[in-house]
Scaffold this motif. Sequence first.
Motif, mmCIF file in Angstrom:
data_model
loop_
_atom_site.group_PDB
_atom_site.id
_atom_site.type_symbol
_atom_site.label_atom_id
_atom_site.label_comp_id
_atom_site.label_asym_id
_atom_site.label_seq_id
_atom_site.Cartn_x
_atom_site.Cartn_y
_atom_site.Cartn_z
ATOM 1 N N GLY A 167 -14.279 14.038 95.854
ATOM 2 C CA GLY A 167 -15.049 13.549 94.717
ATOM 3 C C GLY A 167 -14.488 13.983 93.382
ATOM 4 O O GLY A 167 -13.358 14.469 93.275
ATOM 5 N N ALA A 168 -15.292 13.804 92.359
ATOM 6 C CA ALA A 168 -14.873 14.105 90.994
ATOM 7 C C ALA A 168 -14.616 15.596 90.822
ATOM 8 O O ALA A 168 -15.307 16.428 91.405
ATOM 9 C CB ALA A 168 -15.929 13.640 89.997
ATOM 10 N N LEU A 169 -13.615 15.906 90.020
ATOM 11 C CA LEU A 169 -13.300 17.292 89.668
ATOM 12 C C LEU A 169 -13.682 17.539 88.218
ATOM 13 O O LEU A 169 -13.304 16.765 87.328
ATOM 14 C CB LEU A 169 -11.805 17.562 89.843
ATOM 15 C CG LEU A 169 -11.275 17.691 91.270
ATOM 16 C CD1 LEU A 169 -9.749 17.730 91.255
ATOM 17 C CD2 LEU A 169 -11.831 18.928 91.948
ATOM 18 N N CYS A 170 -14.438 18.606 87.975
ATOM 19 C CA CYS A 170 -14.667 19.049 86.600
ATOM 20 C C CYS A 170 -13.421 19.790 86.140
ATOM 21 O O CYS A 170 -12.847 20.571 86.901
ATOM 22 C CB CYS A 170 -15.866 19.979 86.535
ATOM 23 S SG CYS A 170 -17.402 19.256 87.144
ATOM 24 N N ALA A 196 -17.417 15.389 78.278
ATOM 25 C CA ALA A 196 -16.444 15.476 77.189
ATOM 26 C C ALA A 196 -15.018 15.569 77.710
ATOM 27 O O ALA A 196 -14.071 15.246 76.988
ATOM 28 C CB ALA A 196 -16.760 16.686 76.299
ATOM 29 N N CYS A 197 -14.852 15.994 78.961
ATOM 30 C CA CYS A 197 -13.507 16.065 79.538
ATOM 31 C C CYS A 197 -12.918 14.685 79.777
ATOM 32 O O CYS A 197 -11.700 14.550 79.968
ATOM 33 C CB CYS A 197 -13.537 16.847 80.851
ATOM 34 S SG CYS A 197 -14.681 16.183 82.071
ATOM 35 N N GLU A 216 -3.416 10.262 76.936
ATOM 36 C CA GLU A 216 -4.409 10.705 75.949
ATOM 37 C C GLU A 216 -5.572 11.479 76.567
ATOM 38 O O GLU A 216 -6.204 12.266 75.881
ATOM 39 C CB GLU A 216 -4.972 9.509 75.179
ATOM 40 C CG GLU A 216 -3.994 8.894 74.182
ATOM 41 C CD GLU A 216 -4.686 7.974 73.207
ATOM 42 O OE1 GLU A 216 -5.898 7.737 73.378
ATOM 43 O OE2 GLU A 216 -4.020 7.501 72.276
ATOM 44 N N TYR A 217 -5.846 11.231 77.827
ATOM 45 C CA TYR A 217 -7.003 11.882 78.464
ATOM 46 C C TYR A 217 -6.533 13.204 79.077
ATOM 47 O O TYR A 217 -6.382 13.343 80.286
ATOM 48 C CB TYR A 217 -7.633 10.946 79.485
ATOM 49 C CG TYR A 217 -8.174 9.700 78.830
ATOM 50 C CD1 TYR A 217 -9.427 9.705 78.230
ATOM 51 C CD2 TYR A 217 -7.414 8.533 78.768
ATOM 52 C CE1 TYR A 217 -9.927 8.570 77.591
ATOM 53 C CE2 TYR A 217 -7.897 7.397 78.134
ATOM 54 C CZ TYR A 217 -9.148 7.421 77.556
ATOM 55 O OH TYR A 217 -9.637 6.296 76.921
ATOM 56 N N LEU A 218 -6.330 14.173 78.200
ATOM 57 C CA LEU A 218 -5.608 15.388 78.565
ATOM 58 C C LEU A 218 -6.431 16.351 79.407
ATOM 59 O O LEU A 218 -5.885 17.297 79.984
ATOM 60 C CB LEU A 218 -5.145 16.105 77.296
ATOM 61 C CG LEU A 218 -4.317 15.262 76.310
ATOM 62 C CD1 LEU A 218 -3.872 16.116 75.142
ATOM 63 C CD2 LEU A 218 -3.131 14.626 77.002
ATOM 64 N N LEU A 219 -7.737 16.113 79.495
ATOM 65 C CA LEU A 219 -8.605 17.008 80.263
ATOM 66 C C LEU A 219 -9.336 16.287 81.385
ATOM 67 O O LEU A 219 -10.315 16.810 81.923
ATOM 68 C CB LEU A 219 -9.631 17.667 79.329
ATOM 69 C CG LEU A 219 -9.069 18.554 78.211
ATOM 70 C CD1 LEU A 219 -10.204 19.056 77.323
ATOM 71 C CD2 LEU A 219 -8.284 19.725 78.779
ATOM 72 N N ILE A 707 -17.577 28.606 69.988
ATOM 73 C CA ILE A 707 -18.093 28.536 71.347
ATOM 74 C C ILE A 707 -16.989 28.082 72.308
ATOM 75 O O ILE A 707 -16.246 27.149 72.020
ATOM 76 C CB ILE A 707 -19.326 27.603 71.415
ATOM 77 C CG1 ILE A 707 -20.091 27.815 72.717
ATOM 78 C CG2 ILE A 707 -18.947 26.152 71.240
ATOM 79 C CD1 ILE A 707 -21.477 27.195 72.709
ATOM 80 N N PRO A 708 -16.805 28.770 73.430
ATOM 81 C CA PRO A 708 -15.773 28.388 74.401
ATOM 82 C C PRO A 708 -16.232 27.161 75.189
ATOM 83 O O PRO A 708 -17.052 27.269 76.095
ATOM 84 C CB PRO A 708 -15.646 29.622 75.296
ATOM 85 C CG PRO A 708 -16.950 30.315 75.171
ATOM 86 C CD PRO A 708 -17.508 30.002 73.819
ATOM 87 N N THR A 709 -15.716 26.011 74.826
ATOM 88 C CA THR A 709 -16.232 24.754 75.378
ATOM 89 C C THR A 709 -15.811 24.532 76.826
ATOM 90 O O THR A 709 -16.627 24.256 77.692
ATOM 91 C CB THR A 709 -15.776 23.575 74.513
ATOM 92 O OG1 THR A 709 -14.348 23.603 74.390
ATOM 93 C CG2 THR A 709 -16.399 23.653 73.132
ATOM 94 N N PHE A 710 -14.518 24.633 77.107
ATOM 95 C CA PHE A 710 -14.005 24.495 78.471
ATOM 96 C C PHE A 710 -13.294 25.795 78.873
ATOM 97 O O PHE A 710 -12.480 26.307 78.109
ATOM 98 C CB PHE A 710 -12.975 23.365 78.579
ATOM 99 C CG PHE A 710 -13.469 21.999 78.201
ATOM 100 C CD1 PHE A 710 -14.245 21.255 79.065
ATOM 101 C CD2 PHE A 710 -13.126 21.444 76.974
ATOM 102 C CE1 PHE A 710 -14.681 19.981 78.719
ATOM 103 C CE2 PHE A 710 -13.552 20.180 76.617
ATOM 104 C CZ PHE A 710 -14.339 19.447 77.487
#
Length: 840
Positions: A167-170, A196-197, A216-219, A707-710
Amino acid sequence: MRRPEILAPAGDRDALAAALAAGADAVYLGLDDGFNARARAVNFSSDALVEVVAWVHRAGARIYVTMNTLVFEPELPVVEELLRRVAAAGTDAIIVQDPAVALLARAICPALEVHASTQMTASSPLASELLSALGLSRVVVPRELSVDEIRAYAAGSKLPLEVFIHGALCVAWSGQCLSSEAWGGRSANRGQCAQACRLPYHLVVDGDVRELGEVEYLLSPKDLVGLDAVPALSEIGVASLKIEGRLKGPNYVAATVEHYKRAVMGVEPLDPAALHVAYSRGISPGFLAGADHQTLVEGRFPRHRGLPLGRVVKVDRDTVYVVPAPEQRPITGGAALVDHADHRGTAASSPTIVPRAGMGVVFDRGRPEDAEQGGPIFAVDPIADGYRLRFGDPGPDLSEVGAGDFVWISSDPKVTRAGEKAAEAGREPLGRIGVTLTVRGAAGEPLAVTARAGLHSASASTASALQVARGAGLTPEVLADKLGGFGGTSFHLDAVDASTLPAGLHVPVSELKEVRRALAAELEAAIVRVERVVATESKIDALRAHAISPYEVPAHVIPLARTDAQLDALLDAGAREVELDWMELVGLGKAVERARTRGAVVGVATVRVQKPGEERIDAHLARLAPDHVLVRSWGSLAYFHALPEAERPALHADFSLNVTNSITAGWVLGHGLTTLTAAHDLDREQLLALLAKAPRGRVAVTVHHHIPTFHTEHCVYAHLLSTGKDYRTCGRPCEQHEVALRDRVDLVHPVVVDVGCRNTVFNAQAQSAASLVPELLAQGVRRFRLELVRESAAETGRLFEAYAQLVAGSISPSEAVRRAAVHEQFGVTKGTMRTLTVLR
């Protein structure tokens, strides 16, 4: 070797039915009452939970209810009542993030199993050992662990392990993502991930934007496909293989369950392509095969693509000519500082797919700003080296399709129909529960039959006595046919034991059928029956840490530095206590000595995540003999708490332990902590509610920070500034360059590497709680933390002086924010403190 459980997602009733029909051993679902990490799913009503649990149990499966979010102080009574409902309904287990939920569940209904969610970030054997005291019966390990690391985890943990297999990976470690909180006011730790990723970002290297072309979708990672890891995970003894996807439909659920059921049995899938056509952002083993920063993120798209078919070579009116493209996988990295003309990541292989009329396709031009074209195929003709695809209405605008475009098979009516059929079948009795019958009797006595199904049993006898038969009588075949014909029920016959029944006896067939019906009814009643003791009195106050004494020291500001220049500036500004967070351990040791020489109290920060074997980092920190340790993970807390008291530094917990209520605060403080930092998910009201019930002075507050977002295992530096797949081969570009990510509104977010080679993406805008300082002082807060990221020496000095004077009462909150905002390129906000104005 025990076969692992296949655990399926159920975001709604159709998905639940499809999971059961496809053979899932267990399902997990959330309630629309809240407190589950997929708030956007349809979910289930707690009022209907009794019926849903009975449905699942009649299918021979187990049901786990997700209560895997953080809980705020005012919500504790609501959660307590919800736990009573969940337990009384017969739920087999709950999946939790917040220790308070586990502690409440244990107090309310000890028979209810508790599983630690991946959101709890229980990332090492030491972490599981510490958390087992919550009454856990299973740990869901983070998706960032490799098979080898899971093997080490299993060897060092007494708790059974559950592993995400598909499945999807965060991109961020679960439980450690604050991007939604920082940018949308909707916390992922509260089930409201804003994804946001999956947004586009531009790479900024040493202050300059580097062009990456179509990347462009670096995350945005590809999806996890763990089929190749199933044998190894089975051999390790993993208890459960978990499929992600509570936001996906029955076609996805049915396809994934079918594939992984067959995989654990060592059987080839019936339709390999169905798994990926159902939903896929690209195929990846994730981290199960170890880190590979060149293939985890492709960067060209953030959404479903399916399977690659080839490239367009010609468009002729309503017809598109497509040829297979071995180079289908596009450039995935090394794009910023190396010549990447021939650079390709070694992506996981895709099953071959043959297009058919009715299948859907997407044409991918490789430019994110272009509108995608796609639609159903009307006709397919094989040609010498590919396919001729004809389209109609409805269909794509082929004037927007050109030679060189990628072509993906994105849907298949066959897969959709299979999901629909599974959703229909799963609502009917499935006959999944095996029954063993034991038959006894003698001439002149009734025929007695005992049925066993797992832990349940039932007995019934014929009304008539057994008579001598004229023919063969009750042969094993007759008994199996008449007693074991469980069609239309929850059961199927496994075996009949008539070894003690004399041959040549007979009773009417109608009575055998009546016995069968009675057995089925009694077994089903036993399977859905719930016999549990559920406490009705509140347990909340008893679980609070009333015995922990207040922490009475003068209020002061504790700055955290990440560079030598920041440390020197803080010492020059009069900081008497500092915390150090260095990218490498040699430099950290030197910094500790320099601060100690200047007479400062020195704290060192652990890494935010401890993987199996990484306790060696904690051992190194301990050898530095700091005055205190800023503990950032459960594993590190376990390590330092276990040290002999004479060797143990003072311990202060960071925000990453996610403490949002007094029950969790008391439990965490009970492991040798002096203070803990409140979670960043709290707004003003929630923070004050926590402070009102937690031991006075024991909660610290971060008064100023980015704030540490990721916080991510994926390394942006290795991916985009090298051709190496991990820290062994990347060449360590992080030591030569500073990277940031520029978002759609031109905010530039710094990316910082830690000792474990993990990346943290910090918010461009600083967040200030200056306006709360008078209230926080009144509530007993004594440690006000100031976290620096890339501030210069001059900026560091001004920041520290401003907040030190604010806490001392020398200047007002507005003046402190004004001084702090002087150097902030993108302004200072109150962030999670619920103020929308940005002070520039």
